[in-house]
Design an enzyme around this catalytic site. Structure first.
Site, short mmCIF file in Angstrom:
data_model
loop_
_atom_site.label_atom_id
_atom_site.label_comp_id
_atom_site.label_asym_id
_atom_site.label_seq_id
_atom_site.Cartn_x
_atom_site.Cartn_y
_atom_site.Cartn_z
N GLU A 96 0.83 -1.20 0.00
CA GLU A 96 0.00 0.00 0.00
C GLU A 96 0.87 1.25 0.00
O GLU A 96 1.96 1.26 0.55
CB GLU A 96 -0.90 0.01 1.23
CG GLU A 96 -1.82 -1.20 1.30
CD GLU A 96 -2.58 -1.29 2.61
OE1 GLU A 96 -2.49 -0.34 3.42
OE2 GLU A 96 -3.26 -2.30 2.83
N CYS A 154 3.39 8.38 1.52
CA CYS A 154 3.83 7.34 2.44
C CYS A 154 3.92 6.05 1.64
O CYS A 154 2.93 5.63 1.03
CB CYS A 154 2.82 7.21 3.58
SG CYS A 154 3.26 6.02 4.85
N CYS A 206 5.19 -7.36 7.16
CA CYS A 206 6.13 -6.84 8.13
C CYS A 206 6.42 -7.92 9.17
O CYS A 206 5.52 -8.65 9.58
CB CYS A 206 5.58 -5.59 8.81
SG CYS A 206 6.75 -4.80 9.94
N CYS A 236 4.12 -5.70 15.51
CA CYS A 236 3.36 -4.75 16.34
C CYS A 236 1.91 -5.21 16.40
O CYS A 236 1.25 -5.36 15.37
CB CYS A 236 3.46 -3.34 15.76
SG CYS A 236 5.16 -2.71 15.67
N CYS A 263 -1.08 -3.34 14.55
CA CYS A 263 -0.88 -2.91 13.16
C CYS A 263 -1.34 -3.98 12.19
O CYS A 263 -0.97 -5.16 12.32
CB CYS A 263 0.60 -2.59 12.94
SG CYS A 263 0.99 -2.06 11.26
N CYS A 311 -1.76 1.72 7.89
CA CYS A 311 -0.94 0.75 7.17
C CYS A 311 -1.53 -0.65 7.23
O CYS A 311 -1.84 -1.17 8.30
CB CYS A 311 0.47 0.72 7.78
SG CYS A 311 1.36 2.26 7.60
#
Length: 365
Positions: A108, A121, A128, A132, A135, A351
């Site tokens: 994205e 961004c 990832c 986290c 997220c 995100c």
């Protein structure tokens, strides 16, 4: 609204070698290729100018190149190597693209409009690995790093959404993925983004966001380019941070702060710390006081971001009263604090949200 063409990257629909992704090629590589084709090396800068200033999406648009060269470029290269799976736009002007890569992976990128600023961004990885818990990017883990060209393609696709009299002003490496876990790809893309024959964006307007990987922060400092560094803390103590940011269990807050201090001394750029405010979890008065303590004496800007809810996760936006108290405690302790305005809530702008929720949206035609 501009819609980029869907680019075919094979010589036929089902067979033939994949064309080279032009955005992955350095200026020197392009010069060498041009010489091999019997063309003048100076054409490399012309091609770059068409890509980044001229916003060309095809070689036919590069009208000051010889017809033979345009044909050679068309035979060997693709400008864009991905497609736009979903495009969405919010009432505040924020636009988000779900980009489907050549191998089927999805990332994205976002265009944000704020007064005269045109910030983007962009993502650095498919998924990832930092974990986290709040997220959406890391819910499915990480598949791979993006190439420098795949990062640049996101930038150019977002630039295409601007009118001809507007240009990109700021870049934030804060999309999907951990940028410092893909430092070679990120730095190669940013080298082009900051160059005069690229996007021409000053390093002082480029920010790299990280959860804090000390060895990679030191490598970034050694590169000698004064990019802005934004360190995502999300908690003021190791116990809570290790719950929210699992990679912290192997690192710890203090080594992250020390690496950030080294980057400040090497680059001269004021540090930014990011803190996603989660209702009832890290938004208490004691958290604000602890945060003030660990930032005391440091030349920093504290960006506090009220949580943007993600479907399927149990976290919530803090109350207005909790936000006000948190801010007051930080400010009374002398911390430079900025509460970031949330943008694009209705288009899943946080995100990783669009990738997970794309079934709820229709691609813009």
């Amino acid at each position: 609204m501009v819609s980029l063409p869907l680019v075919t990257t094979t010589d036929s629909e089902s067979t033939g070698p994949r064309k080279n992704h032009l955005l992955n090629w350095s200026l020197d590589q392009l010069k060498d290729w041009l010489q091999e084709q019997g063309q003048k090396p100076f054409r490399a800068k012309q091609i770059r100018r068409w890509l980044f200033s001229g916003r060309a999406t095809s070689f036919e648009e590069m009208t000051d190149l010889p017809a033979k060269l345009r044909a050679q470029l068309e035979e060997h290269f693709a400008i864009f190597n991905a497609t736009e799976a979903v495009v969405s736009k919010s009432k505040d002007g924020t636009e988000k693209i779900l980009v489907r890569l050549a191998d089927g992976g999805e990332v994205e990128c976002v265009l944000l409009r704020d007064g005269p600023r045109r910030s983007i961004c962009v993502s650095s990885q498919v998924g990832c690995a930092m974990g986290c818990v709040f997220c959406a990017s890391g819910l499915d883990g990480v598949d791979r790093n993006l190439t420098g060209g795949e990062i640049l393609e996101q930038m150019l696709r977002l630039q295409q959404r601007l009118p001809a009299d507007e240009r990109l002003s700021h870049i934030v490496m804060m999309g999907m993925g951990e940028p410092l876990a893909n430092l070679p790809g990120v730095l190669s893309a940013l080298d082009v983004a900051r160059s005069e024959d690229g996007l021409g964006i000053s390093p002082r307007r480029i920010t790299i966001s990280t959860v804090g990987l000390p060895p990679a922060i030191d490598k970034l400092a050694a590169a000698g380019i004064p990019y802005n560094l934004a360190v995502s803390l999300h908690a003021p103590n190791d116990e809570l941070r290790s719950e929210l940011v699992p990679v912290n269990r192997k690192i710890g807050i203090e080594p992250v702060l020390q690496a950030a201090d080294r980057y400040f001394h090497a680059s001269g750029r004021r540090l930014t710390f990011e803190y996603v405010l989660l209702g009832g979890i890290n938004d208490g008065d004691e958290h604000a006081r602890q945060l003030s303590q660990i930032l005391r004496g440091r030349s920093v800007m504290m960006n506090v971001i009220p949580y943007n809810p993600v479907a399927g996760l149990p976290y919530r936006t803090p109350s207005g009263a909790a936000i006000a108290r948190f801010r007051a405690i930080l400010e009374s302790a002398g911390v430079n604090v900025n509460f970031r305005q949330r943008k694009g809530d209705e288009i899943n702008a946080a995100c990783g949200q669009l990738r997970r929720n794309r079934g709820e949206l229709k691609a813009t035609k």
